[in-house]
Design an enzyme around this catalytic site. Structure first.
Site, short mmCIF file in Angstrom:
data_model
loop_
_atom_site.label_atom_id
_atom_site.label_comp_id
_atom_site.label_asym_id
_atom_site.label_seq_id
_atom_site.Cartn_x
_atom_site.Cartn_y
_atom_site.Cartn_z
N GLN A 180 -3.62 3.43 4.77
CA GLN A 180 -4.23 2.45 3.62
C GLN A 180 -4.16 1.02 4.32
O GLN A 180 -3.06 0.81 5.23
CB GLN A 180 -3.71 2.45 2.32
CG GLN A 180 -3.84 3.65 1.55
CD GLN A 180 -3.34 3.72 0.34
OE1 GLN A 180 -2.37 3.12 0.02
NE2 GLN A 180 -3.68 4.45 -0.78
N VAL B 19 0.90 -1.29 0.12
CA VAL B 19 -0.01 0.03 0.12
C VAL B 19 0.98 1.21 0.12
O VAL B 19 2.12 1.17 0.38
CB VAL B 19 -1.02 0.04 1.20
CG1 VAL B 19 -1.95 -1.03 1.19
CG2 VAL B 19 -0.23 -0.09 2.49
N SER B 20 0.44 2.62 -0.58
CA SER B 20 1.33 3.52 -0.66
C SER B 20 1.57 4.37 0.53
O SER B 20 2.41 5.03 0.89
CB SER B 20 0.63 4.62 -1.73
OG SER B 20 0.65 3.77 -2.89
N THR B 21 0.45 4.40 1.43
CA THR B 21 0.55 5.11 2.63
C THR B 21 0.05 4.24 3.81
O THR B 21 -0.70 3.42 3.64
CB THR B 21 -0.18 6.42 2.77
OG1 THR B 21 -1.81 6.08 2.65
CG2 THR B 21 0.03 7.25 1.50
#
Length: 188
Positions: A14, A9-11
Site C-alpha cells: 500500500q 498503511v497496513s502492508t
C-alpha cells in the site's frame, strides 16, 4: 510547538502518498510513516515513539482516526494521554480537533462508530463461518492422513513391524504428523 503528521498503511504494497500529501497540505512540519497492522499494537513502534516524543502544545495530525488506533478503547487511551500532556489531536477526514468541547464530542462519536463498524464485520464473519460449518465445510488445512492410513500405521506399530519413523516414511509424512494423527484417533 510542532505539528506532526502520522501516516500508517497496513502492508508494504500500500502507498502512503494519499495520507502524506493531505498531512503536508494541512501544515505538518514533518510526517512519520509506518507500515504495520493496526490490530497488533506492537506492530507500530514508530507511533509509540512519536507519541512519547510529543510535548505540550504540539499537534498530532492523522488523516483518519483508524490510522491511529483500531479500537475505541485504544483510541480513547491515546487521546486521553495526549490531552493530559497538553498535546492536541487533529483528524483531517473526520475534521476533529480535541482542543474544543465539540471536537471531543465528535471524536468520541466517531470512535464509537468505528468500533461499531468493526464489530459488525466480526459478527458477519462469524455468521459466515457458522453457515459454512452448517453446510459441512470447515476451515483450515485438510488432514494429511486419512483414517485408513492412521489405522494402518497403528496396526504396524501395535504389531511392532515398524517404528513410528518408518511408518511415517511409508505414509509419506513426518513423524510429527503421524503422531498427531495417532493422538487424534486415540481421543476419538
Amino acid at each position: 510547538m510542532a505539528t506532526v503528521g502520522y501516516s500508517r498503511v497496513s502492508t508494504g504494497s500500500q502507498e502512503h502518498r494519499l495520507q502524506t500529501d493531505a498531512l503536508t497540505k494541512a501544515g505538518c512540519d514533518y510526517v512519520v510513516t509506518e507500515v504495520g497492522s493496526g490490530a497488533d499494537e506492537r506492530a507500530r513502534p514508530q507511533l509509540h515513539h512519536l507519541i512519547q516524543s510529543l510535548a505540550r502544545d504540539d499537534v498530532l495530525v492523522v488523516w483518519r482516526l483508524d490510522r491511529l488506533a483500531r479500537s475505541v478503547k485504544e483510541l480513547t487511551m491515546i487521546a486521553t494521554d495526549l490531552a493530559e500532556r497538553g498535546v492536541r489531536l487533529r483528524s483531517l477526514t473526520e475534521q476533529i480537533d480535541t482542543t474544543t468541547p465539540q471536537g471531543r464530542l465528535i471524536f468520541n462519536f466517531f470512535a464509537m462508530l468505528a468500533q461499531f463498524e468493526r464489530d459488525l464485520i466480526v459478527e458477519r464473519t462469524k455468521a459466515g463461518l457458522a453457515a459454512a460449518k452448517a453446510r459441512g465445510r470447515t476451515g483450515g488445512r485438510k488432514p494429511l492422513l486419512t483414517d485408513a492410513q492412521v489405522r494402518q500405521a497403528k496396526a504396524w506399530l501395535d504389531a511392532r513391524q515398524m517404528t513410528q519413523m518408518q511408518a511415517a516414511r511409508a505414509l509419506g509424512v513426518s513423524r510429527a504428523t503421524l503422531a498427531r494423527g495417532l493422538a487424534a484417533r486415540k481421543q476419538d
